[in-house]
Motif scaffolding. Structure first.
Motif, PDB file in Angstrom:
ATOM      1  N   GLN A 187       0.855  -1.199   0.000  1.00 19.31           N
ATOM      2  CA  GLN A 187       0.000   0.000   0.000  1.00 19.31           C
ATOM      3  C   GLN A 187       0.884   1.239   0.000  1.00 19.31           C
ATOM      4  O   GLN A 187       1.914   1.283   0.657  1.00 19.31           O
ATOM      5  CB  GLN A 187      -0.899   0.005   1.253  1.00 19.31           C
ATOM      6  CG  GLN A 187      -1.774   1.238   1.358  1.00 19.31           C
ATOM      7  CD  GLN A 187      -2.739   1.159   2.537  1.00 19.31           C
ATOM      8  OE1 GLN A 187      -2.760   0.149   3.256  1.00 19.31           O
ATOM      9  NE2 GLN A 187      -3.559   2.179   2.738  1.00 19.31           N
ATOM     10  N   GLY A 188       0.442   2.276  -0.765  1.00 19.13           N
ATOM     11  CA  GLY A 188       1.257   3.493  -0.824  1.00 19.13           C
ATOM     12  C   GLY A 188       0.483   4.693  -0.314  1.00 19.13           C
ATOM     13  O   GLY A 188      -0.521   4.541   0.395  1.00 19.13           O
ATOM     14  N   ASN A 189       0.947   5.908  -0.691  1.00 19.98           N
ATOM     15  CA  ASN A 189       0.244   7.102  -0.210  1.00 19.98           C
ATOM     16  C   ASN A 189       0.168   8.205  -1.270  1.00 19.98           C
ATOM     17  O   ASN A 189      -0.126   9.358  -0.965  1.00 19.98           O
ATOM     18  CB  ASN A 189       0.924   7.660   1.045  1.00 19.98           C
ATOM     19  CG  ASN A 189       2.399   7.990   0.766  1.00 19.98           C
ATOM     20  OD1 ASN A 189       2.794   8.125  -0.392  1.00 19.98           O
ATOM     21  ND2 ASN A 189       3.193   8.101   1.815  1.00 19.98           N
ATOM     22  N   ILE A 190       0.459   7.836  -2.541  1.00 21.78           N
ATOM     23  CA  ILE A 190       0.325   8.837  -3.614  1.00 21.78           C
ATOM     24  C   ILE A 190      -0.582   8.280  -4.701  1.00 21.78           C
ATOM     25  O   ILE A 190      -0.718   7.064  -4.856  1.00 21.78           O
ATOM     26  CB  ILE A 190       1.696   9.228  -4.217  1.00 21.78           C
ATOM     27  CG1 ILE A 190       2.409   8.035  -4.831  1.00 21.78           C
ATOM     28  CG2 ILE A 190       2.567   9.916  -3.185  1.00 21.78           C
ATOM     29  CD1 ILE A 190       3.718   8.412  -5.543  1.00 21.78           C
ATOM     30  N   TYR A 216      -4.641  10.606   0.196  1.00 19.62           N
ATOM     31  CA  TYR A 216      -3.512  10.316  -0.704  1.00 19.62           C
ATOM     32  C   TYR A 216      -3.029  11.621  -1.323  1.00 19.62           C
ATOM     33  O   TYR A 216      -3.818  12.508  -1.641  1.00 19.62           O
ATOM     34  CB  TYR A 216      -3.940   9.347  -1.805  1.00 19.62           C
ATOM     35  CG  TYR A 216      -4.028   7.905  -1.363  1.00 19.62           C
ATOM     36  CD1 TYR A 216      -5.055   7.474  -0.531  1.00 19.62           C
ATOM     37  CD2 TYR A 216      -3.078   6.976  -1.762  1.00 19.62           C
ATOM     38  CE1 TYR A 216      -5.141   6.154  -0.107  1.00 19.62           C
ATOM     39  CE2 TYR A 216      -3.160   5.646  -1.359  1.00 19.62           C
ATOM     40  CZ  TYR A 216      -4.186   5.247  -0.527  1.00 19.62           C
ATOM     41  OH  TYR A 216      -4.265   3.943  -0.121  1.00 19.62           O
ATOM     42  N   LYS A 217      -1.690  11.732  -1.489  1.00 21.78           N
ATOM     43  CA  LYS A 217      -1.128  12.936  -2.096  1.00 21.78           C
ATOM     44  C   LYS A 217      -1.145  12.790  -3.618  1.00 21.78           C
ATOM     45  O   LYS A 217      -0.774  11.742  -4.148  1.00 21.78           O
ATOM     46  CB  LYS A 217       0.311  13.140  -1.616  1.00 21.78           C
ATOM     47  CG  LYS A 217       0.391  13.673  -0.177  1.00 21.78           C
ATOM     48  CD  LYS A 217       1.821  13.918   0.242  1.00 21.78           C
ATOM     49  CE  LYS A 217       2.517  12.647   0.648  1.00 21.78           C
ATOM     50  NZ  LYS A 217       3.885  12.877   1.178  1.00 21.78           N
ATOM     51  N   LEU A 218      -1.579  13.841  -4.326  1.00 21.43           N
ATOM     52  CA  LEU A 218      -1.647  13.797  -5.780  1.00 21.43           C
ATOM     53  C   LEU A 218      -0.255  14.049  -6.367  1.00 21.43           C
ATOM     54  O   LEU A 218       0.396  15.038  -6.041  1.00 21.43           O
ATOM     55  CB  LEU A 218      -2.635  14.857  -6.284  1.00 21.43           C
ATOM     56  CG  LEU A 218      -3.053  14.753  -7.755  1.00 21.43           C
ATOM     57  CD1 LEU A 218      -4.420  15.383  -7.992  1.00 21.43           C
ATOM     58  CD2 LEU A 218      -2.028  15.373  -8.691  1.00 21.43           C
ATOM     59  N   ARG A 219       0.229  13.126  -7.149  1.00 26.42           N
ATOM     60  CA  ARG A 219       1.513  13.252  -7.842  1.00 26.42           C
ATOM     61  C   ARG A 219       1.282  12.936  -9.321  1.00 26.42           C
ATOM     62  O   ARG A 219       0.937  11.800  -9.656  1.00 26.42           O
ATOM     63  CB  ARG A 219       2.546  12.289  -7.260  1.00 26.42           C
ATOM     64  CG  ARG A 219       2.968  12.617  -5.815  1.00 26.42           C
ATOM     65  CD  ARG A 219       3.837  13.866  -5.777  1.00 26.42           C
ATOM     66  NE  ARG A 219       4.313  14.183  -4.424  1.00 26.42           N
ATOM     67  CZ  ARG A 219       3.648  14.938  -3.555  1.00 26.42           C
ATOM     68  NH1 ARG A 219       2.443  15.452  -3.902  1.00 26.42           N
ATOM     69  NH2 ARG A 219       4.148  15.216  -2.348  1.00 26.42           N
ATOM     70  N   LEU A 233       9.749   3.198  -6.772  1.00 24.84           N
ATOM     71  CA  LEU A 233      10.909   3.384  -5.903  1.00 24.84           C
ATOM     72  C   LEU A 233      10.620   4.133  -4.606  1.00 24.84           C
ATOM     73  O   LEU A 233      11.410   4.132  -3.679  1.00 24.84           O
ATOM     74  CB  LEU A 233      12.011   4.135  -6.667  1.00 24.84           C
ATOM     75  CG  LEU A 233      12.560   3.409  -7.900  1.00 24.84           C
ATOM     76  CD1 LEU A 233      13.639   4.236  -8.558  1.00 24.84           C
ATOM     77  CD2 LEU A 233      13.117   2.049  -7.512  1.00 24.84           C
ATOM     78  N   LYS A 234       9.443   4.810  -4.550  1.00 25.04           N
ATOM     79  CA  LYS A 234       9.226   5.644  -3.351  1.00 25.04           C
ATOM     80  C   LYS A 234       8.046   5.152  -2.525  1.00 25.04           C
ATOM     81  O   LYS A 234       7.288   5.933  -1.973  1.00 25.04           O
ATOM     82  CB  LYS A 234       8.979   7.104  -3.780  1.00 25.04           C
ATOM     83  CG  LYS A 234      10.257   7.946  -3.742  1.00 25.04           C
ATOM     84  CD  LYS A 234       9.949   9.415  -3.860  1.00 25.04           C
ATOM     85  CE  LYS A 234       9.475  10.013  -2.552  1.00 25.04           C
ATOM     86  NZ  LYS A 234       9.246  11.453  -2.670  1.00 25.04           N
ATOM     87  N   GLY A 235       7.852   3.836  -2.470  1.00 22.39           N
ATOM     88  CA  GLY A 235       6.893   3.352  -1.482  1.00 22.39           C
ATOM     89  C   GLY A 235       5.497   3.081  -1.991  1.00 22.39           C
ATOM     90  O   GLY A 235       4.555   2.979  -1.236  1.00 22.39           O
ATOM     91  N   GLY A 236       5.327   3.006  -3.315  1.00 22.21           N
ATOM     92  CA  GLY A 236       4.024   2.534  -3.796  1.00 22.21           C
ATOM     93  C   GLY A 236       3.038   3.655  -4.043  1.00 22.21           C
ATOM     94  O   GLY A 236       3.367   4.842  -3.943  1.00 22.21           O
ATOM     95  N   GLY A 237       1.793   3.228  -4.368  1.00 22.21           N
ATOM     96  CA  GLY A 237       0.735   4.182  -4.720  1.00 22.21           C
ATOM     97  C   GLY A 237       0.068   3.715  -5.997  1.00 22.21           C
ATOM     98  O   GLY A 237       0.193   2.554  -6.391  1.00 22.21           O
ATOM     99  N   LEU A 238      -0.679   4.612  -6.645  1.00 25.67           N
ATOM    100  CA  LEU A 238      -1.469   4.202  -7.811  1.00 25.67           C
ATOM    101  C   LEU A 238      -1.391   5.251  -8.916  1.00 25.67           C
ATOM    102  O   LEU A 238      -1.633   6.429  -8.670  1.00 25.67           O
ATOM    103  CB  LEU A 238      -2.943   4.025  -7.393  1.00 25.67           C
ATOM    104  CG  LEU A 238      -3.906   3.600  -8.497  1.00 25.67           C
ATOM    105  CD1 LEU A 238      -3.601   2.179  -8.969  1.00 25.67           C
ATOM    106  CD2 LEU A 238      -5.349   3.680  -7.990  1.00 25.67           C
TER     107      LEU A 238
END
Ligand code: P6P
Length: 309
Positions: A187-190, A216-219, A233-238
């Motif tokens: 699980q990530g946070n972006i 979740y932070k928008l990237r 590389l930075k911890g996951g997300g979608l």
């Protein structure tokens, strides 16, 4: 001084130790060689228009054409590639078979997001590799995939069945190993929403609203390669690029954007679907076939899928 700890493992040495077939190793290595010339052209060359357009009617930047030519030449040079599909070419290119045993076929986007170069944002090269003479195969049949990210650092990420590994281009012009057996977190946070909100279909609207509500932070950079690299590389997300009211199949192309990235993300423990079905299980029938995409950490991909059932 123990020189060994200062000399990092180079790309060719890693490929040889990985035990993959020599032809496949040479393809990955030669794309690495090509990327050095692309990198140089990008940081020194003319960014003007080439005066031509690709299959999609998009104006080709001189850089797109240069990158495509460089990569095509290096793939031909391996003597192990029989057919290629390029985002910059309107048909499958066949290399005459110079006693090529056990040929491979390659699908590549030479410079994905190239229009971002003239505003100094990161772009990338994306490559899918298949055994045999057919580049239009189901993504599950890939024997390897890779990307090169031209950013503040130039990095090369490849996978060929046994882990996903990152190499960084050093000042000596060598790709040296910087991360091995990369794993995407469960699980990530972006999140990257993709598309234009006013064009969202109801399901995607709900998914984006859910991720925003969950903090979740928008990237979203506008470049598929840097956006996927960040998730890897930075911890996951979608990362998402949905079907919309104006593009029922989404925007990203299956042969040379979605299949290679889905291969790498799954190999790193993540997932990639069209919202419901795995990207790698989609039949690939056309050079310009597109699909909606939800790719990244398994938990977030599964969460998005709930809105399509
Ligand atoms: P939009 C670049 O043109 C690209 O193909 C991908 O690299 C990127 O993720 C996407 O399109 C961005 O699309 O519609 O947001 O500009």
């Amino acid at each position: 001084m123990n020189i060994k700890k200062h000399v990092k493992r180079g790309l060719w040495s890693h490929l040889m130790k990985s035990g993959i077939e020599m032809g496949l190793a040479s393809i990955i290595y030669e794309v690495g060689v090509a990327s050095k010339y692309v990198n140089h052209a990008m940081r020194t060359g003319d960014l003007g228009l080439a005066g031509t357009s690709n299959l999609y009617g998009e104006d080709q930047l001189a850089l797109d054409v240069v990158a495509d030519e460089i990569i095509k030449d290096r793939l031909d040079h391996t003597g192990r590639v029989s057919r290629i599909i390029s985002e910059e070419q309107s048909e499958i290119i066949i290399f005459e078979r110079k006693n090529r045993k056990g040929g491979y076929s390659v699908c590549y986007d030479p410079l994905d997001g190239s229009s971002l170069v003239d505003v100094n944002l990161s772009v990338g090269t994306i490559v899918a590799i298949y055994a045999g003479d057919d580049p239009l195969q189901n993504g599950r049949k890939q024997v390897g995939a890779m990307y090169v990210l031209y950013g503040p650092r130039t990095t090369l990420v490849y996978g060929a069945g046994n882990g996903v590994h990152e190499f960084t281009l050093n000042n000596l012009g060598e790709y040296v190993l910087t991360q091995e057996y990369i794993q995407i977190r469960e699980q990530g946070n972006i999140f990257s929403p993709g598309g234009i909100r006013r064009d969202y279909l109801p399901e995607h609207e709900k998914i984006v609203t859910k991720f925003e509500a969950d903090g979740y932070k928008l990237r979203y950079s506008g470049g598929f390669v840097p956006d996927i690299n960040q998730i890897l590389l930075k911890g996951g997300g979608l990362f998402m690029y949905p079907a919309t009211t104006t593009a029922k199949q989404g925007k990203l192309r299956l042969p040379f954007e979605l299949n290679p990235m889905a291969y790498l993300v799954e190999l790193a423990g993540g997932a990639a679907t069209d919202g419901q079905k795995p990207i790698l299980d989609l039949d690939c029938n056309d050079l310009d076939q597109r699909s909606p995409v939800y790719i990244g950490s398994r938990k977030e991909v599964a969460l998005a899928a709930q809105f399509f059932n």
